[in-house]
Each structure stands twice: as C-alpha cells, then as structure tokens.
Motif scaffolding. Structure first.
Motif, PDB file in Angstrom:
ATOM      1  N   GLY A 142     -44.569  -1.000 -90.766  1.00  0.00           N
ATOM      2  CA  GLY A 142     -45.595  -0.522 -90.048  1.00  0.00           C
ATOM      3  C   GLY A 142     -46.230   0.837 -90.612  1.00  0.00           C
ATOM      4  O   GLY A 142     -47.539   1.117 -90.850  1.00  0.00           O
ATOM      5  N   SER A 143     -45.275   1.836 -90.481  1.00  0.00           N
ATOM      6  CA  SER A 143     -45.737   3.120 -90.746  1.00  0.00           C
ATOM      7  C   SER A 143     -46.326   3.203 -92.121  1.00  0.00           C
ATOM      8  O   SER A 143     -46.997   4.189 -92.467  1.00  0.00           O
ATOM      9  N   SER A 192     -35.141   1.052 -87.700  1.00  0.00           N
ATOM     10  CA  SER A 192     -36.341   1.171 -86.465  1.00  0.00           C
ATOM     11  C   SER A 192     -36.650  -0.056 -86.028  1.00  0.00           C
ATOM     12  O   SER A 192     -36.927  -0.135 -84.928  1.00  0.00           O
TER      13      SER A 192
HETATM   14  C1  DP6 Z   1     -39.845   6.280 -85.576  1.00  0.00           C
HETATM   15  O1  DP6 Z   1     -42.485   1.737 -90.007  1.00  0.00           O
HETATM   16  O2  DP6 Z   1     -40.214   2.099 -90.217  1.00  0.00           O
HETATM   17  O3  DP6 Z   1     -40.876   6.454 -87.875  1.00  0.00           O
HETATM   18  O4  DP6 Z   1     -42.492  -1.584 -89.066  1.00  0.00           O
HETATM   19  O5  DP6 Z   1     -40.025  -2.046 -88.300  1.00  0.00           O
HETATM   20  O6  DP6 Z   1     -40.730  -1.580 -90.682  1.00  0.00           O
HETATM   21  P1  DP6 Z   1     -41.097  -1.066 -89.157  1.00  0.00           P
HETATM   22  O7  DP6 Z   1     -40.756   0.170 -88.900  1.00  0.00           O
HETATM   23  P2  DP6 Z   1     -40.976   1.559 -89.462  1.00  0.00           P
HETATM   24  O8  DP6 Z   1     -40.974   2.522 -87.766  1.00  0.00           O
HETATM   25  C2  DP6 Z   1     -41.538   3.920 -87.898  1.00  0.00           C
HETATM   26  C3  DP6 Z   1     -40.887   4.367 -86.722  1.00  0.00           C
HETATM   27  C4  DP6 Z   1     -40.851   5.762 -86.597  1.00  0.00           C
HETATM   28  C5  DP6 Z   1     -42.373   6.257 -85.855  1.00  0.00           C
HETATM   29  C6  DP6 Z   1     -43.693   6.155 -86.696  1.00  0.00           C
HETATM   30  O9  DP6 Z   1     -43.504   6.499 -87.941  1.00  0.00           O
HETATM   31  O10 DP6 Z   1     -44.635   5.995 -86.043  1.00  0.00           O
END
Ligand code: DP6
Length: 335
Positions: A142-143, A192
């Motif tokens: 996602g990020s 995450s």
């Molecule tokens: C806490 O993008 O690593 O950094 O989509 O499951 O691959 P997935 O997760 P990811 O999650 C990031 C979470 C975080 C908050 C953020 O970057 O917004």
C-alpha cells in the motif's frame, strides 16, 4: 530479441504523517482511510528489471544477493499484473540496490516496490501515467503508491482498483526535515500486513480511528498550506499515537515499541521544552523519526549525539518522486 530490459529507476522512501493502518480489501490493497506522507531523500532503491525467455523463474536480487522464493511475493504481485498488461509471459530478473545505512533495518518496501513499478513500465513499454503507476505500486504494498511522487503526498483510498492512488499535494520545498533515530535493526515480529489486519478485526477503537483520520487529514492539509510545521508535527505525532493505540487495544495485543523508542520520545519532548519544533512518529518497528525544521536539523542532531552514536542517526530532507537514473549513479552495495 529474447530480453526486454529497463533502465535503472530510483524511488525514495516515504514516512506517513497520517498513517495507513488497515485495509478494506486485502486482495486489491484498498485502505480503510486516506493517508498522507512525506517522501524523503535519505533512503532510496535503484531497480532494474529484465524479462527474458532464458529465465526459468522470477528472480529477485537485493544488494547483489539472490533472495529466497518467499521474499518474492510482493514483487510477483506487480510482475504478474505487468505481464498481463504487456501481454508477455517471460519471467523476470529484478535487481535492486537499497541506499540505506548498513543494518539500519529501514530498507523500505515502499521505495523498492515503487522503483520496481517504474522499471516494469519501462521494460515492457507500458507508458502508464503517474496515476496508473501509483495504482500498480499499491498492488505490491500500500505505502508504495505514495513513493511515486515527491514531497507531501496523499493516498486517496478510492473504491476500486483504478481509483485508489496517490496524488502530490505540496512539494515541501520549505523549512522541513526529519531525523531518523535507529534504536534497533532487527526484523519485526509482526508484519504491517498482519498488524493492520488484527487492528481492524479486533480493536474496539477502530471506528474512532477512521473518523479521526478524516479530521486529521483535513487539518494537516490546512497546516501544510499555511507552512505551519508546528501544527503539522502535532497532528502527525497524534496520528502515530492513535495508530499504535489500535495495536495496544487489539486482541491479542501487540506493539512495535521498545524501551529505547520511549527514550527517544522523551528526548523529543525535551527538545520541545527547549523551544525547538520537534515531533515524533513511528511505524511498524521501534525506530523513531523526528519531524523538525530543516534549519534546526544540525543543532538537534548535535544534541542527539549526546545520547546516540552517529550511525544511529540519519538526517533527511524532502525527496523527489520516482525517476530514471544513469547506471553510473547507481550505488552498487554488495551485502
Ligand atoms: C505503519 O504499506 O507496508 O508504515 O500494504 O500490507 O504492504 P502493506 O503495508 P505497508 O504498511 C505501511 C504501514 C505504516 C503506515 C504508513 O506508511 O502509512
């Protein structure tokens, strides 16, 4: 010709000020809320990809080391979609170099998967728009959709695969910086992906989190427009604390904090008492990031040196979006 190769593509890591912490669609990686991040210049990944008939399987090489098959999952999510878009069947060799301090534990999947997305686009001549690149990067992690752009970036949650992407909202070419305090370099116990799943399913505070995100987002965009770093920092720190509260209140509970993380948070409070603009944020690990003025970064860094060694501290400024780099700019770091 048997091989379709890309140029080297570079993408920078981003740190969320309004956190993404929960999916509404796990297959498409659609988030529960909009998030907002700053892309930073200190950590980046350079990636190139070759699709070739000579390969018997997809391969991922990071810093010169061939990775085990299980490390390819997120990469293959992007490769598979790209193969379908480009109507090719060849396997791919992905070569990546992470410019992160050795053993900092900050190698970011966001920069890696954003760089990979730009590389597959180049190799297969897909000519995707920035918006489409952001959607494709999202399918890996996602990020990563936010690392397509530089400066402050908002990921708009959307409702389906084609309207959940990031947009740039401010170049951040004003007085803003970040210091990473590396307190621990180990692998996290709870990914995450797993952590956010547990928060969504079991925290009694999840609905309150979602509605507070909407307000925070509105407020932080106003503060960014006004270039009010103090307000931006307050909102970001509060968003991080609320995200971590979901984990403390999940069943079974978990957290990413270590005693050293709390020490850094206390240092940040002391910096504020001494009159500096300083706020902390944390993600799915114990390292702490300090939001501060670029113009005060050196002095804050020097103060932190009384508690931390230079290899625990990394200074960063706002960074750019994904871009092509020449081979001689690629920092070849062999693990
Ligand atoms: C806490 O993008 O690593 O950094 O989509 O499951 O691959 P997935 O997760 P990811 O999650 C990031 C979470 C975080 C908050 C953020 O970057 O917004």
């Amino acid at each position: 010709m048997n091989t379709k190769s890309s140029d080297w593509m570079r993408a920078y890591a981003n740190i969320a000020f309004i956190k993404y912490w929960g999916k509404k669609d796990e297959a498409l990686l659609l988030p529960q809320n909009n998030s907002l991040s700053l892309t930073l210049d200190a950590f980046y990944t350079d990636t190139k990809v070759e699709f070739s008939k000579d390969l018997m399987a997809d391969e991922l090489w990071i810093n010169g080391q061939k990775q085990e098959a299980h490390a390819l999952k997120k990469v293959q999510q992007i490769l598979d979609i790209a193969r379908e878009l480009g109507q090719v069947t060849e396997y791919a060799k992905v070569s990546s170099y992470n410019a992160v301090p050795t053993a900092a534990g900050l190698a970011s999947s966001a920069s890696g998967l954003a760089a990979l997305t730009a590389a597959v686009d180049d190799a297969l001549g897909l000519h995707l728009s920035k918006q489409e690149l952001s959607c494709l990067a999202r399918r890996g992690s996602g990020s990563a959709c936010r690392s397509i752009f530089g400066g402050f970036v908002e990921w708009q949650q959307g409702t389906d695969d084609s309207d959940s992407y990031a947009i740039p909202i401010d170049e951040a070419n004003w007085d803003i910086g970040m210091i990473f305090v590396i307190v621990h370099d180990g692998k996290k116990d709870i990914s995450s992906t797993e952590g956010m799943r547990r928060a969504v399913e079991t925290s009694p505070f999840y609905n309150a989190w979602k509605s507070s995100c909407e307000k925070d987002l509105h407020e932080i965009k106003k503060a960014i427009k006004q270039r009010n770093l103090e307000r931006v920092g307050q909102i970001a720190e509060h968003s991080a604390l609320k995200m971590h509260s979901l984990n403390f209140s999940a069943q079974p509970p978990f957290n990413y904090w270590s005693p050293e993380s709390i020490q850094v948070m206390n240092c940040v409070k002391d910096l504020r008492k001494a009159g500096y603009v300083a706020y902390f944020t944390m993600d799915a690990g114990p390292n702490v990031k300090i939001i501060c003025k670029a113009s005060e970064m050196d002095i804050i860094y020097d103060k932190l040196l009384s508690n931390y060694s230079p290899d625990q501290l990394v200074k960063a400024l706002p960074g750019p979006g994904v871009q092509k780099v020449n081979e001689d700019q690629v920092m070849i770091i062999e693990d």
